[in-house]
Motif scaffolding. Structure first.
Motif, PDB file in Angstrom:
ATOM      1  N   GLN A 166       1.400   2.688 -16.905  1.00  0.00           N
ATOM      2  CA  GLN A 166       0.630   2.908 -18.003  1.00  0.00           C
ATOM      3  C   GLN A 166       0.535   4.508 -18.256  1.00  0.00           C
ATOM      4  N   LYS A 167       0.830   5.223 -17.185  1.00  0.00           N
ATOM      5  CA  LYS A 167       0.708   6.626 -17.138  1.00  0.00           C
ATOM      6  C   LYS A 167       2.331   7.055 -17.800  1.00  0.00           C
ATOM      7  N   GLY A 168       3.108   6.063 -18.004  1.00  0.00           N
ATOM      8  CA  GLY A 168       4.467   6.467 -18.441  1.00  0.00           C
ATOM      9  C   GLY A 168       5.539   6.403 -17.589  1.00  0.00           C
ATOM     10  N   GLY A 169       5.273   5.911 -16.367  1.00  0.00           N
ATOM     11  CA  GLY A 169       6.403   5.630 -15.298  1.00  0.00           C
ATOM     12  C   GLY A 169       7.316   4.464 -15.633  1.00  0.00           C
ATOM     13  N   THR A 170       8.381   4.331 -15.054  1.00  0.00           N
ATOM     14  CA  THR A 170       9.361   3.224 -15.519  1.00  0.00           C
ATOM     15  C   THR A 170       9.481   2.435 -14.461  1.00  0.00           C
ATOM     16  N   GLU A 171       9.948   1.267 -14.513  1.00  0.00           N
ATOM     17  CA  GLU A 171      10.381   0.148 -13.822  1.00  0.00           C
ATOM     18  C   GLU A 171      11.356   0.429 -12.895  1.00  0.00           C
ATOM     19  N   ASP A 172      12.254   1.216 -13.310  1.00  0.00           N
ATOM     20  CA  ASP A 172      13.459   1.636 -12.502  1.00  0.00           C
ATOM     21  C   ASP A 172      12.904   2.782 -11.440  1.00  0.00           C
ATOM     22  N   ALA A 173      11.928   3.433 -11.733  1.00  0.00           N
ATOM     23  CA  ALA A 173      11.238   4.593 -10.695  1.00  0.00           C
ATOM     24  C   ALA A 173      10.490   3.512  -9.628  1.00  0.00           C
TER      25      ALA A 173
ATOM     26  N   ARG B 116      11.155   0.702  -8.625  1.00  0.00           N
ATOM     27  CA  ARG B 116      12.128  -0.085  -7.483  1.00  0.00           C
ATOM     28  C   ARG B 116      12.597   0.957  -6.752  1.00  0.00           C
ATOM     29  N   LYS B 117      12.796   2.097  -7.172  1.00  0.00           N
ATOM     30  CA  LYS B 117      13.549   3.247  -6.250  1.00  0.00           C
ATOM     31  C   LYS B 117      12.370   3.728  -5.180  1.00  0.00           C
ATOM     32  N   ILE B 118      11.070   3.760  -5.559  1.00  0.00           N
ATOM     33  CA  ILE B 118      10.230   3.701  -4.370  1.00  0.00           C
ATOM     34  C   ILE B 118       9.879   2.471  -3.555  1.00  0.00           C
ATOM     35  N   GLU B 119      10.017   1.408  -3.894  1.00  0.00           N
ATOM     36  CA  GLU B 119       9.946   0.084  -3.108  1.00  0.00           C
ATOM     37  C   GLU B 119      11.299   0.140  -2.294  1.00  0.00           C
ATOM     38  N   ASP B 120      12.354   0.476  -2.900  1.00  0.00           N
ATOM     39  CA  ASP B 120      13.669   0.661  -1.823  1.00  0.00           C
ATOM     40  C   ASP B 120      13.271   1.575  -0.730  1.00  0.00           C
ATOM     41  N   ALA B 121      12.834   2.671  -1.010  1.00  0.00           N
ATOM     42  CA  ALA B 121      12.522   3.699  -0.057  1.00  0.00           C
ATOM     43  C   ALA B 121      11.577   3.230   1.225  1.00  0.00           C
ATOM     44  N   VAL B 122      10.594   2.579   0.716  1.00  0.00           N
ATOM     45  CA  VAL B 122       9.711   1.820   1.827  1.00  0.00           C
ATOM     46  C   VAL B 122      10.520   0.572   2.402  1.00  0.00           C
ATOM     47  N   LEU B 123      11.303   0.032   1.863  1.00  0.00           N
ATOM     48  CA  LEU B 123      11.891  -1.228   2.373  1.00  0.00           C
ATOM     49  C   LEU B 123      12.943  -0.716   3.443  1.00  0.00           C
ATOM     50  N   GLN B 124      13.814   0.362   2.920  1.00  0.00           N
ATOM     51  CA  GLN B 124      14.852   0.697   3.761  1.00  0.00           C
ATOM     52  C   GLN B 124      14.281   1.535   5.369  1.00  0.00           C
ATOM     53  N   THR B 125      13.054   1.858   5.107  1.00  0.00           N
ATOM     54  CA  THR B 125      12.493   2.452   6.488  1.00  0.00           C
ATOM     55  C   THR B 125      11.370   1.473   6.996  1.00  0.00           C
ATOM     56  N   LYS B 126      11.546   0.150   6.748  1.00  0.00           N
ATOM     57  CA  LYS B 126      10.484  -0.790   7.237  1.00  0.00           C
ATOM     58  C   LYS B 126      10.278  -0.663   8.766  1.00  0.00           C
ATOM     59  N   ASN B 127       9.178  -0.467   9.081  1.00  0.00           N
ATOM     60  CA  ASN B 127       8.746  -0.485  10.295  1.00  0.00           C
ATOM     61  C   ASN B 127       8.876   0.659  11.468  1.00  0.00           C
TER      62      ASN B 127
ATOM     63  N   PRO C 142       7.177  12.417  -6.510  1.00  0.00           N
ATOM     64  CA  PRO C 142       7.752  12.119  -7.800  1.00  0.00           C
ATOM     65  C   PRO C 142       8.967  11.136  -7.628  1.00  0.00           C
ATOM     66  N   ALA C 143       9.311  10.216  -8.226  1.00  0.00           N
ATOM     67  CA  ALA C 143      10.181   9.110  -8.088  1.00  0.00           C
ATOM     68  C   ALA C 143      11.749   9.729  -8.419  1.00  0.00           C
ATOM     69  N   ASP C 144      11.847  10.633  -9.205  1.00  0.00           N
ATOM     70  CA  ASP C 144      13.171  11.347  -9.284  1.00  0.00           C
ATOM     71  C   ASP C 144      13.492  12.289  -8.057  1.00  0.00           C
ATOM     72  N   PHE C 145      12.956  12.334  -7.233  1.00  0.00           N
ATOM     73  CA  PHE C 145      13.215  13.140  -5.814  1.00  0.00           C
ATOM     74  C   PHE C 145      14.188  12.502  -5.345  1.00  0.00           C
TER      75      PHE C 145
ATOM     76  N   TYR D 218       0.887  -1.374   0.104  1.00  0.00           N
ATOM     77  CA  TYR D 218      -0.178  -0.156   0.015  1.00  0.00           C
ATOM     78  C   TYR D 218       0.923   1.488  -0.026  1.00  0.00           C
ATOM     79  N   LEU D 219       1.817   1.149   0.699  1.00  0.00           N
ATOM     80  CA  LEU D 219       2.734   2.542   0.940  1.00  0.00           C
ATOM     81  C   LEU D 219       3.577   2.721  -0.384  1.00  0.00           C
ATOM     82  N   THR D 220       3.713   1.718  -0.888  1.00  0.00           N
ATOM     83  CA  THR D 220       4.490   1.921  -2.477  1.00  0.00           C
ATOM     84  C   THR D 220       3.500   2.717  -3.361  1.00  0.00           C
ATOM     85  N   SER D 221       2.236   2.318  -3.176  1.00  0.00           N
ATOM     86  CA  SER D 221       1.401   2.908  -4.135  1.00  0.00           C
ATOM     87  C   SER D 221       1.197   4.129  -3.818  1.00  0.00           C
ATOM     88  N   VAL D 222       1.020   4.515  -2.508  1.00  0.00           N
ATOM     89  CA  VAL D 222       0.969   5.973  -1.995  1.00  0.00           C
ATOM     90  C   VAL D 222       1.808   6.991  -2.344  1.00  0.00           C
TER      91      VAL D 222
END
Length: 223
Positions: free
Chosen positions: A177-184, A186-197, A126-129, A116-120
Motif C-alpha cells: 500500500q505504501k508503494g512497495g513491489t512484489e519483487d521487493a 520476494r527479495k526480503i523473503e529470500d533473505a530470511v529463507l536463505q538464513t533460516k535457523n 530498504p529492499a534495494d540493499f 514476523y522477520l519478513t515484516s521486520v
C-alpha cells in the motif's frame, strides 16, 4: 750547514711523523673493529630478529584467543546434517516457534518466526540493499527475537512493533500500500529463507543483538 740542508733533514722527519700518526689511527680502527661489529650485531638483533620473534609468538597464540573470546558465533537453532554447514552449539538455543508480538493497538498475535522477520526487514532495511546486507539483517533480527523469548520487555509478548523499543514492523499488505513491489517482498523473503535457523551466539548463548540505522555520530555503552 745551510738553511736548505736543514729543511731537507727536517722534511723526512715530518713525513715520518705523519706516517706514524696514520699508522696509529689505522691500528686504532683495527682494534675497535670487533666492538663495531658487536654494535652492528646488537642493532640487527634488536631491530630485526627480536621483533620477528615477538611477532611469531603473537601470531601463534594471541589472535586465536582474542577471536575466541570476543567474536559471536553463527550457529543453527536446529540440528544440521550437512558436513560443511555450521554445527549447533553445545548449549541449547531456542528453536524457531511462534512469537507473541505486541501491536500498536495493544493486541498480541502469535506469529510464525519467518513471517514476523519478513515484516521486520520490510520496515528496518530498504529492499534495494544488497542481498548479503539483507541476510545479515535477517540473522541479527532473528537472534534478537529469539533472545527476547527469555528476556522479554513486555509482560504478555516477547517483542512489540515499535522500532524505538524492540523492532520495526511492516507487513506485506502495508508495504504494498505504501508503494512497495512484489519483487521487493520476494527479495526480503529470500533473505530470511536463505538464513533460516541462523543466529549469533557467544559462549553458546544467544547475544542481545541490538542494532540501529543511525547512531547520530556516537554510540552508547552496551552496559
Amino acid at each position: 750547514m745551510s738553511s736548505i740542508d736543514t729543511y731537507l733533514l727536517y722534511l723526512p722527519s715530518k713525513n715520518q711523523q705523519k706516517n706514524n700518526i696514520t699508522f696509529a689511527m689505522m691500528w686504532e680502527e683495527v682494534e675497535n673493529l670487533p666492538k663495531r661489529i658487536n654494535h652492528i650485531l646488537v642493532a640487527v638483533v634488536l631491530g630485526v630478529v627480536f621483533p620477528a620473534v615477538l611477532f611469531a609468538i603473537w601470531e601463534r597464540y594471541e589472535p586465536q584467543n582474542i577471536l575466541q573470546e570476543t567474536q559471536p558465533t553463527v550457529v543453527y537453532t536446529t540440528p544440521v546434517t550437512t558436513e560443511d554447514e555450521p554445527q549447533e552449539s553445545n548449549q541449547p538455543v531456542p528453536e524457531a516457534r511462534k512469537i507473541p508480538v505486541l501491536f500498536d493497538d495493544g493486541t498480541v498475535h502469535d506469529m510464525e518466526l519467518d513471517t514476523y522477520l519478513t515484516s521486520v526487514l520490510l520496515n528496518e532495511m530498504p529492499a534495494d540493499f544488497e542481498t548479503e546486507a539483507l541476510k545479515a539483517q535477517a540473522v541479527v533480527s532473528r537472534t534478537y527475537t529469539l533472545y527476547t523469548m527469555s528476556n522479554a520487555k513486555h509482560d504478555n509478548a516477547a517483542v512489540c512493533t515499535d522500532s524505538g523499543c524492540c523492532q520495526g514492523y511492516c507487513d506485506k499488505d502495508q508495504y504494498l500500500q505504501k508503494g512497495g513491489t512484489e519483487d521487493a517482498v520476494r527479495k526480503i523473503e529470500d533473505a530470511v529463507l536463505q538464513t533460516k535457523n541462523l543466529v549469533l551466539t557467544y559462549d553458546g548463548m544467544l547475544i542481545e543483538a541490538t542494532y540501529f540505522s543511525c547512531s547520530g555520530g556516537k554510540t552508547e555503552d552496551a552496559k
